[in-house]
Design a protein around this motif. Sequence first.
Motif, mmCIF file in Angstrom:
data_model
loop_
_atom_site.group_PDB
_atom_site.id
_atom_site.type_symbol
_atom_site.label_atom_id
_atom_site.label_comp_id
_atom_site.label_asym_id
_atom_site.label_seq_id
_atom_site.Cartn_x
_atom_site.Cartn_y
_atom_site.Cartn_z
ATOM 1 N N GLN A 50 -2.270 -10.661 2.679
ATOM 2 C CA GLN A 50 -2.151 -11.284 3.996
ATOM 3 C C GLN A 50 -2.515 -10.348 5.145
ATOM 4 O OE1 GLN A 50 -1.595 -14.638 4.636
ATOM 5 N NE2 GLN A 50 -2.063 -14.665 2.466
ATOM 6 N N VAL A 51 -3.324 -9.318 4.863
ATOM 7 C CA VAL A 51 -3.805 -8.392 5.882
ATOM 8 C C VAL A 51 -5.284 -8.661 6.124
ATOM 9 C CG1 VAL A 51 -4.291 -5.965 6.412
ATOM 10 C CG2 VAL A 51 -2.104 -6.601 5.406
ATOM 11 N N SER A 99 -1.565 -8.579 10.070
ATOM 12 C CA SER A 99 -0.998 -9.345 8.961
ATOM 13 C C SER A 99 -0.619 -10.745 9.410
ATOM 14 C CB SER A 99 0.271 -8.661 8.440
ATOM 15 O OG SER A 99 -0.005 -7.352 8.025
ATOM 16 N N LYS A 100 -0.515 -11.638 8.444
ATOM 17 C CA LYS A 100 -0.056 -13.002 8.716
ATOM 18 C C LYS A 100 1.259 -12.948 9.484
ATOM 19 C CE LYS A 100 1.324 -17.253 6.397
ATOM 20 N NZ LYS A 100 1.456 -17.932 5.094
ATOM 21 N N GLN A 102 1.772 -11.693 12.425
ATOM 22 C CA GLN A 102 1.803 -10.585 13.376
ATOM 23 C C GLN A 102 1.130 -10.981 14.690
ATOM 24 O OE1 GLN A 102 -0.171 -7.063 11.873
ATOM 25 N NE2 GLN A 102 1.231 -5.731 12.977
#
Length: 123
Positions: A50-51, A99-100, A102
């Motif tokens: 998820q980055v 990231s997701k 963020q």
Amino acid sequence: MNSQIHISSCDLNGILSLLEDSKMLSSNIAALEEELVRANVVDKEAIPKQVVTMNSTVVFKFVGENKVYIKKLVYPVDIENYDDISILAPVGSALIGMSKGQTLNWLMPNKTIKTIKVINVIK
């Protein structure tokens, strides 16, 4: 203070090579360089799914706005269509390593600060 970001050593080397070859001098490149300095650099295999990495498709929005964007983060030479966004574009520079879920405050070309939120990352 913006949250920690992660970047693979492979992406870092590619971006640094691009910046060395770039004849552009802009505040956006300076901002990208600042992002790279604060990044946690790890092996490509250690980057969580998820980055945002190079060639990731990212679902994001600007906080306070309703429109959602879906863009693939690429090098300038790899732009093929409107769905691609260059790592050298202001939003592209902001997205790398996020990231997701963020958020990140980012200075836009018109000198306003927008908060970008990553909704999802599709590899």
